[in-house]
Design an enzyme around this catalytic site. Structure first.
Site, mmCIF file in Angstrom:
data_model
loop_
_atom_site.group_PDB
_atom_site.id
_atom_site.type_symbol
_atom_site.label_atom_id
_atom_site.label_comp_id
_atom_site.label_asym_id
_atom_site.label_seq_id
_atom_site.Cartn_x
_atom_site.Cartn_y
_atom_site.Cartn_z
ATOM 1 N N SER A 193 0.838 -1.188 0.000
ATOM 2 C CA SER A 193 0.000 0.000 0.000
ATOM 3 C C SER A 193 0.884 1.254 0.000
ATOM 4 C CB SER A 193 -0.965 -0.039 1.186
ATOM 5 O OG SER A 193 -1.999 0.893 1.046
ATOM 6 N N ASP A 303 -9.455 -5.211 -4.801
ATOM 7 C CA ASP A 303 -9.010 -4.098 -3.973
ATOM 8 C C ASP A 303 -9.795 -2.831 -4.325
ATOM 9 O OD1 ASP A 303 -7.587 -2.184 -2.552
ATOM 10 O OD2 ASP A 303 -5.615 -2.932 -3.163
ATOM 11 N N HIS A 335 -7.306 -5.927 -0.867
ATOM 12 C CA HIS A 335 -6.180 -5.040 -0.555
ATOM 13 C C HIS A 335 -5.146 -5.738 0.326
ATOM 14 C CE1 HIS A 335 -4.188 -1.175 -0.301
ATOM 15 N NE2 HIS A 335 -4.193 -1.221 1.012
#
Length: 372
Positions: A193, A303, A335
């Site tokens: 991320s 995601d 995610h």
């Protein structure tokens, strides 16, 4: 629950007990991907008075705990006096010999946004622990550490991606290279991320054999946040009038950030202006195209925080002509790179799952191929 583990199949068991003098019934629900206990507290009239979905972390089946050992390490941030506690997972087949003899490749894991511990604990999920143990089971040493915002008090003036993410990651890579079992010429970063978004900048500042980017944004953080907010509020149905007003307030705040109308210490959506401006000033795609470090981009198709359409396709297009670049899309993963079905919901993180084995296997294979 069904988004994370598939459609309900059957009740696999029922247990009756009491809590604080009230009856409690724990029903084990069976879904294709996992069993999940559902804890129902019952009041005096027999109606359900409380509903919980208890869950706790357990390691994935692909981990072989006999294949590695672990020890504590510390990543120092000397300019701030902040020490970041960490864990080094060391494959059993590494001997710490001279040069390449007996040494193994090593990976530093870099967290996403928020005050994350070394495992990136989110409810009963620990995605960085899954990655560390999975890679160590496959012969790769892994260093993971508590993020600065989890381990230390960080003044608002220091809130930017360099101070909170990049500089500590660089020090962690240097610390990794000091370990006798790790070949200093085979050091990697695997970012998730925000950590993935910052991986190209980390690669600019320390020698790496490669950088893997798991769910990296390719767009402006303001655009990403706009889409996240609208998705979260609308996924269960259309936006109500109150939710439309909430979206409008977020839009107004982000526009002020983009226009430079927010002071460094002014909080916007809970974060200081200095944090937003440091992300807006960073062009992760241009940086990735500029660095010579081999890169591997990974994306979950489910995601909603970083999307295949808005981000992964940009990485594919922009890095298409770049040497030493690989891209992989996992259609059924979220995610956190956990399997499930559409649509992905933030609530699914309340249920336990592990990073998919395919992701760990692909990362281990990539490290092996690029470190030869």
């Amino acid at each position: 629950l069904t988004a994370q583990h598939g459609d309900f199949e059957t009740i696999a068991g029922v247990e009756r007990t009491t809590a604080n003098g009230r009856p409690v019934v724990v029903v084990t629900v069976r879904c294709p991907e996992a069993d999940q206990p559902v804890r129902c507290t019952v009041d005096g009239s027999g109606a359900i008075a409380g509903l919980l979905f208890p869950a706790q972390y357990s390691p994935p089946a692909y981990v072989d705990d006999s294949a590695f050992t672990e020890r504590s390490v510390t990543v120092e941030a000397p300019d701030s006096g902040c020490s970041l506690p960490g864990t080094l997972s060391v494959p059993a087949n590494s001997s710490g010999g001279d040069g390449d003899s007996g040494t193994v490749p090593g990976v530093v894991l870099v967290h996403g946004s928020g005050p994350n511990d070394r495992d990136s604990t989110l409810g009963p999920n620990k995605p960085l622990k899954d990655l560390a143990w999975g890679l160590a089971s496959r012969g790769v040493a892994v260093l993971r550490y508590d993020k600065r915002t989890a381990a230390c008090t960080v003044p608002l003036a220091d809130w930017d991606i360099d101070t909170i993410v990049v500089e500590d990651a660089v020090r962690a890579v240097e610390r990794l290279g000091e370990q006798p079992e790790v070949d200093p010429d085979r050091r990697y970063v695997v970012g998730h991320s925000l950590g993935a978004t910052c991986t190209p900048r980390i690669a600019e500042r320390v020698d790496l054999a490669g950088g893997a980017m798991l769910a990296a944004t390719a767009r402006s953080i303001a655009d990403v946040y706009r889409e996240q907010i609208r998705y979260v509020l609308s996924v269960a149905g259309g936006l109500s009038d109150a939710e439309e007003q909430q979206v409008a307030a977020v839009e107004e705040a982000l526009t002020r950030v983009e226009n430079g109308d927010v002071a460094a210490d002014e909080r916007v959506q809970g974060l200081p202006g200095s944090w937003w401006s440091s992300l807006l000033d960073y062009d992760q795609v241009a940086t990735a195209k500029r660095v010579e470090t081999p890169l591997s981009v990974h994306q979950g198709g489910r995601d909603y925080q970083v999307t295949a359409e808005g981000d992964f396709q940009v990485w594919e297009s922009e890095l298409a002509d770049r040497a030493d670049t690989e891209t992989t899309l996992y259609p059924g993963l979220s995610h956190l790179f956990q399997s499930g079905s559409e649509p992905s919901l933030g609530a699914e993180y309340n249920f336990h799952d592990n990073v998919a084995e395919s992701v760990v296997a692909d990362l281990a294979d990539w490290v092996g191929r690029t470190s030869e």
